[in-house]
Design a protein around this motif. Structure first.
Motif, PDB file in Angstrom:
ATOM      1  N   ALA A 268       8.899   4.764  13.059  1.00  0.00           N
ATOM      2  CA  ALA A 268       7.648   4.029  13.280  1.00  0.00           C
ATOM      3  C   ALA A 268       7.822   2.634  12.692  1.00  0.00           C
ATOM      4  O   ALA A 268       7.499   2.389  11.526  1.00  0.00           O
ATOM      5  CB  ALA A 268       6.472   4.751  12.619  1.00  0.00           C
ATOM      6  N   PRO A 271       4.354   0.501  11.607  1.00  0.00           N
ATOM      7  CA  PRO A 271       3.736   1.079  10.406  1.00  0.00           C
ATOM      8  C   PRO A 271       4.590   0.880   9.152  1.00  0.00           C
ATOM      9  O   PRO A 271       4.052   0.684   8.060  1.00  0.00           O
ATOM     10  CB  PRO A 271       3.596   2.566  10.770  1.00  0.00           C
ATOM     11  CG  PRO A 271       3.446   2.569  12.246  1.00  0.00           C
ATOM     12  CD  PRO A 271       4.363   1.479  12.727  1.00  0.00           C
ATOM     13  N   TYR A 274       3.818  -2.552   7.966  1.00  0.00           N
ATOM     14  CA  TYR A 274       2.486  -2.621   7.353  1.00  0.00           C
ATOM     15  C   TYR A 274       2.525  -2.129   5.903  1.00  0.00           C
ATOM     16  O   TYR A 274       2.002  -2.782   4.992  1.00  0.00           O
ATOM     17  CB  TYR A 274       1.477  -1.755   8.127  1.00  0.00           C
ATOM     18  CG  TYR A 274       1.269  -2.127   9.575  1.00  0.00           C
ATOM     19  CD1 TYR A 274       1.449  -3.426  10.024  1.00  0.00           C
ATOM     20  CD2 TYR A 274       0.873  -1.153  10.497  1.00  0.00           C
ATOM     21  CE1 TYR A 274       1.256  -3.746  11.353  1.00  0.00           C
ATOM     22  CE2 TYR A 274       0.672  -1.471  11.831  1.00  0.00           C
ATOM     23  CZ  TYR A 274       0.873  -2.766  12.259  1.00  0.00           C
ATOM     24  OH  TYR A 274       0.681  -3.074  13.568  1.00  0.00           O
ATOM     25  N   VAL A 275       3.153  -0.978   5.714  1.00  0.00           N
ATOM     26  CA  VAL A 275       3.192  -0.380   4.370  1.00  0.00           C
ATOM     27  C   VAL A 275       3.993  -1.258   3.414  1.00  0.00           C
ATOM     28  O   VAL A 275       3.554  -1.544   2.289  1.00  0.00           O
ATOM     29  CB  VAL A 275       3.799   1.036   4.437  1.00  0.00           C
ATOM     30  CG1 VAL A 275       4.040   1.583   3.033  1.00  0.00           C
ATOM     31  CG2 VAL A 275       2.871   1.975   5.215  1.00  0.00           C
ATOM     32  N   THR A 278       2.205  -4.694   2.673  1.00  0.00           N
ATOM     33  CA  THR A 278       1.004  -4.485   1.853  1.00  0.00           C
ATOM     34  C   THR A 278       1.390  -4.188   0.408  1.00  0.00           C
ATOM     35  O   THR A 278       0.840  -4.786  -0.533  1.00  0.00           O
ATOM     36  CB  THR A 278       0.170  -3.324   2.411  1.00  0.00           C
ATOM     37  OG1 THR A 278      -0.246  -3.633   3.746  1.00  0.00           O
ATOM     38  CG2 THR A 278      -1.059  -3.078   1.550  1.00  0.00           C
TER      39      THR A 278
END
Length: 459
Positions: A268, A271, A274-275, A278
């Motif tokens: 993925a 995602p 994103y993780v 962040t």
């Protein structure tokens, strides 16, 4: 794991060592040449700029050379640059040697990423790229501390001789283990077409967004790490001798993040970005305050390395996915983008310190850069969803690997021809449907979709 990945990792280890070991040897080099520490710092700046310039330049010059041969030539250039540095009689020659070695950096990782991805199945590409970059990350754990120790004990020239020897080992490994490749000829037989195809990749907004994420995301890491020594000695209260081991912790985090990023990017990709972005923004933001505590700082430093380098395999793979028909230049330029981000972030970090905002201020600068990269990641995903929706509305569908839209007619006809063998479907140049002669096209550019893209679409 293909043994060819080991050869690429060895080359990456040598490059990573020579890039970062100079930071620990600046006092010795400055004293030997009789220059100031700031002047000696040009050895770091010159290397970074050489990467930015050399990545696209050598990728273009090597566009008509097989990738295996180009990797060997790049390692030869790397060896030559380090030998020049090792025997340099004056500082100017030393600086020239650093620039020569740096020219190979971006093109090696850019072309090496393509080669690594081609050695494994499509669903393992990011992991293969991460395996090559493991050499770079391990260099920060083993190569840089060992090179610094040798340079301080025996003399800095010995370190550069050893790095040159590592380059020779990498060259021999590539020659023996990397399979020969046949470059796809240009459709008109001329190099101009190759270059136009490579440059056309930069008209893809997704490629530009991925490179911007590279600059901002990894730039956030270097906004903090560039000034880790004064932070740890002045804010956390560590002794000068402890900085080396704190950097080892940073390197350990890089190794772990690189492997995790490669593994999950194959499952993925967005995602994973994103993780990682962040978490990186949060850790950097809190490090502005936790840098004053020894234990908290020792925990934060490897986390910065882990979350920062977890973005590298997915970003590199995303560029390759979006430029499947002409990836060489874009892949090399993306490596240059890492170094461009490093240079910009280090400059911004120095500005906030000079403005009197405190020695830990570069951390919140890094947090803002990482957060900006996260915004771009969401923007990129939104554009991709919009493109897929538009494709469905017009009877088209998106390529499963890249998100690019291919015409519904070609897609349906390829599905009908699915009983044919791989060889009967895939030809050099555009993919032709043997039943109708239709050519798959990218709906945004009208350009023929190459075999690697269509393979992904069929799955």
């Amino acid at each position: 794991m293909p043994l060819a990945l080991l050869a690429l990792a060895i080359g990456a280890f040598g490059i990573g060592t020579t890039e970062f070991v100079i930071m620990g040897l600046l006092p010795e080099v400055a004293a030997d040449f009789g220059v100031s520490i700031p002047t000696a710092g040009l050895l770091t700046t010159g290397y970074a700029l050489g990467v930015v310039v050399g990545a696209p330049l050598l990728a273009i010059l090597g566009s008509r050379v097989s990738r295996k041969r180009m990797l060997m030539l790049l390692m030869g250039l790397f060896v030559a640059g380090n030998l020049v540095s090792a025997v340099a009689p004056v500082f100017g020659v030393m600086l020239a040697g650093r620039v020569i070695a740096s020219l190979a950096h971006g093109a090696f990782f850019g072309i090496g990423s393509i080669v690594a991805a081609g050695l494994v199945a499509p669903h393992k590409k990011a992991g293969a790229i991460a395996m090559m970059f493991t050499g770079l990350t391990v260099a920060n754990v083993v190569g840089v501390p060992a090179g610094t120790f040798i340079g301080q004990s025996v003399g800095w020239r010995a370190t550069f001789f050893i790095v040159a020897a590592l380059g020779v080992l990498g060259l021999l490994g590539i020659a023996a283990l990397v399979p020969a490749d046949r470059r796809e000829p240009a459709r008109d037989g001329g190099s101009g077409t190759d270059l136009r195809r490579e440059l056309a990749a930069f008209r893809n907004p997704q490629v530009l967004l991925a490179m911007a994420m590279t600059v901002l995301g990894f730039g956030g890491v270097f906004a903090a790490i560039t000034y880790i020594a004064p932070m740890m000695t002045e804010a956390a209260g560590y002794a000068d001798s402890s900085v080396t081991w704190l950097l080892v912790l940073f390197g350990v985090g890089m190794v772990i993040g690189n492997l995790i990023g490669g593994k999950f990017a194959d499952r993925a990709l967005m995602p994973m970005l994103y993780v990682a972005l962040t978490a990186l923004a949060v850790v950097l933001g809190t490090f502005t305050f936790t840098a004053y505590d020894k234990v908290a700082a020792a925990v934060a430093i490897p986390l910065i390395g882990a979350f920062g380098f977890a973005t590298v395999p997915p970003l590199q793979k995303r560029v390759l996915d979006q430029t499947a028909d002409a990836p060489t230049l874009a892949s090399a330029v993306n490596i240059g983008a890492f170094n461009l981000g490093n240079a910009i972030a280090a400059w911004l970090g120095g500005m906030v310190i000079s403005a009197g905002l405190g020695v830990t201020a570069p951390n919140w600068v890094g947090a803002l850069l990482a957060a900006s990269a996260l915004v771009l990641a969401f923007w990129s995903a939104a554009l991709e969803r919009r493109g897929r929706a538009a494709g469905r509305a017009h009877g088209h569908r998106a390529d499963a690997g890249t998100g690019r839209v291919v015409t519904g007619t070609a897609s349906a006809k390829r599905a009908a021809a699915g009983r044919l063998s791989e060889q009967s479907l895939v030809q050099d140049g555009p993919v032709q449907d043997r039943l109708t002669g239709a050519t798959a096209q990218d709906s945004s550019t009208g350009a023929p979709v190459q075999d690697s893209s269509v393979e992904a679409a069929r799955t």
